[in-house]
Design an enzyme around this catalytic site. Structure first.
Site, PDB file in Angstrom:
ATOM      1  N   ASN A 149       1.061  -1.017   0.102  1.00  0.00           N
ATOM      2  CA  ASN A 149       0.086  -0.317  -0.055  1.00  0.00           C
ATOM      3  C   ASN A 149       1.035   1.482  -0.165  1.00  0.00           C
ATOM      4  OD1 ASN A 149       0.625  -1.376   2.758  1.00  0.00           O
ATOM      5  ND2 ASN A 149      -0.193   1.120   3.340  1.00  0.00           N
TER       6      ASN A 149
ATOM      7  N   GLN B 296      -4.958  -4.047  -2.120  1.00  0.00           N
ATOM      8  CA  GLN B 296      -4.757  -3.223  -3.607  1.00  0.00           C
ATOM      9  C   GLN B 296      -4.190  -3.371  -4.608  1.00  0.00           C
ATOM     10  OE1 GLN B 296      -3.972  -0.087  -2.666  1.00  0.00           O
ATOM     11  NE2 GLN B 296      -4.096   0.138  -0.257  1.00  0.00           N
TER      12      GLN B 296
ATOM     13  N   CYS C 112      -3.097   5.217   7.294  1.00  0.00           N
ATOM     14  CA  CYS C 112      -3.878   3.953   8.644  1.00  0.00           C
ATOM     15  C   CYS C 112      -2.719   4.367   9.671  1.00  0.00           C
ATOM     16  CB  CYS C 112      -3.637   2.874   8.967  1.00  0.00           C
ATOM     17  SG  CYS C 112      -5.172   2.388   7.535  1.00  0.00           S
TER      18      CYS C 112
END
Length: 452
Positions: free
Chosen positions: A202, A230, A376
């Protein structure tokens, strides 16, 4: 049905004629700025922005494709039945829509619809896979193999298992972000219950050698899990060629809605998991809770579109990525691509700019929505753990910017992003004494800095 068509038509007319659109916007729909703000500016979280920024953060999330929204609307407005209601039309038509979506997702990855379990997203799918498998086979299997560059939810699930007495091997990756297959094979033990390796990273977009990893796992009879959030819809996926036992998928990375994901679970040879949520036993007892029909329909529609348009999207996105990289490098030196250049998804361009502080660069790029890494973990001021695992120097890891290019990105947006990035990097380098020293030919790595 007529009501949903009318609403969709009105939405499109309103959004395409709205003066709040900036010329370079890629979003399918925009929130109208509050009346108190001037039409061309806004203040959010204390930051004044002159206009809505260009969106180049596709790895964090993607805009919903208008065709996906069209598919979802009837299940909000007219066909709103609970898909688990077995006694009337509303439940039957919702159930039918859920099963159609299940087939659409399965078709994209070469699986059977019976192998698809709906979840709230890839994070939940990863938790079910890592914790669920190990807890089901805990009497005989006490060891997990993963990599240092996995998504945070996989790493945290592994740490959770360690606290319960399981052992985890975190494999290093090379400077290109690719896992060493010999090290992976050598790390598998008789009590290894799972190998978990992300398909497309990611943060840096690196594509792991999935078929080769699958072969190793098949040879040693170890279940193979991959976080493919992804990868879905961006690179070809075949669960049989990859030999995966479990695969985590997400809706909002492929122009579908947020809040929905899926878990592929192989039926032959069968993989078993211990459910992580108790309830009404929906989704074969693996994931209890009412399946959200509109979201599931949206994810299914997004997968169907991805299958049809993957080749076209890839060709177009690859051209835009080359335009971006060549445009930046033509005007700036000291630009490094993080991760393998050959084995990567083209829509993820992670660049480090030497002699520039990354947070300052991000703050300066207010007119471009980009990030310094995973959404995140981007709240942390620590350098990316993924870049550190690649062996990137701490100063260069701090200067990384991830540009995410997608289906709705335009050439004009790329050109504007190049212009703004170059301006900001040049401005910050002008203020950098280190950059001045390098221009004068001084090797700053050889300098012995005095401590005060």
């Amino acid at each position: 049905m007529a009501a949903s068509k009318l609403l969709a038509s009105t939405l499109r007319k309103t959004l395409t004629t709205s003066s709040s659109f900036r010329r370079f916007s890629t979003a399918a729909a925009e929130a109208v700025a509050p009346a108190s703000e001037p039409e061309d500016s806004m203040t959010i979280k204390g930051v004044k922005i002159s206009a809505r920024p260009l969106y180049l953060d596709m790895q964090a999330t993607s805009p919903v494709d208008p065709r996906v929204l069209d598919a979802m609307l009837p299940y909000y407005l007219a066909r709103y039945g609970n898909p688990h209601s077995r006694t009337h039309l509303y439940g039957w038509e919702s159930d039918q829509a859920v099963e159609t979506a299940r087939s659409q997702i399965a078709d994209l990855i070469g699986a059977s619809p019976k192998e698809i379990v709906f979840t709230s997203g890839a994070t939940e799918s990863n938790n079910i896979s890592v914790k669920g498998v190990m807890k089901f086979y805990k009497e005989k299997k006490r060891h997990v193999v993963t990599t240092q560059t996995e998504h945070k939810c996989v790493l945290d699930s592994c740490r959770h298992l360690q606290q319960e007495g399981f052992e985890v091997t975190y494999l290093p990756v090379g400077n290109d972000g690719i896992v060493d297959l010999e090290k992976l094979k050598g790390s598998i033990r008789p009590d290894t219950g799972l190998v978990s390796v992300m398909a497309v990273n990611n943060e840096i977009g690196v594509i792991q050698p999935m078929e080769e990893i699958g072969e190793i796992c098949k040879e040693l009879n170890v279940p193979f899990h991959t976080d493919a959030a992804q990868a879905l819809g961006k690179i070809p996926i075949d669960v049989d060629k990859w030999n995966v036992s479990l695969m985590s998928l997400s809706g909002h990375k492929i122009y579908g809605p947020k809040g929905v994901g899926a878990l592929y679970m192989r039926r032959r040879p069968r993989i078993r998991v211990e459910p992580q949520m108790n309830g009404g036993g929906q989704e074969r007892g693996i994931r209890s809770g009412t399946v959200p029909t509109p979201l599931v329909v949206g994810m299914g529609a997004a997968c169907e579109l991805a299958k049809k348009e993957m080749e076209y999207d890839d060709k177009r996105i690859r051209a835009l990525q080359e335009r971006m990289l060549n445009g930046v490098r033509a005007k700036l030196d000291g630009v490094v691509v993080n991760g393998s250049v050959e084995r990567r998804y083209a829509g993820n361009l992670n660049l480090s700019f030497a002699y520039v502080e990354g947070e300052s660069l991000l703050m300066g790029l207010k007119d471009v929505a980009v990030s310094s890494g995973s959404a995140c973990t981007s709240a942390s001021l620590e350098p990316s753990y993924v870049l550190r695992a690649l062996g990137v120097d701490e100063d260069m890891a701090h200067t990384s910017i991830r540009f995410g290019i997608g289906r709705f990105t335009t050439e004009e947006e790329i050109d504007r992003a190049i212009e703004l990035t170059v301006q900001q990097v040049e401005k910050l380098r002008e203020m950098s004494p280190l950059y001045e020293m390098v221009k004068e030919g001084i090797d700053i790595k050889q300098i012995q800095w005095a401590q005060h």
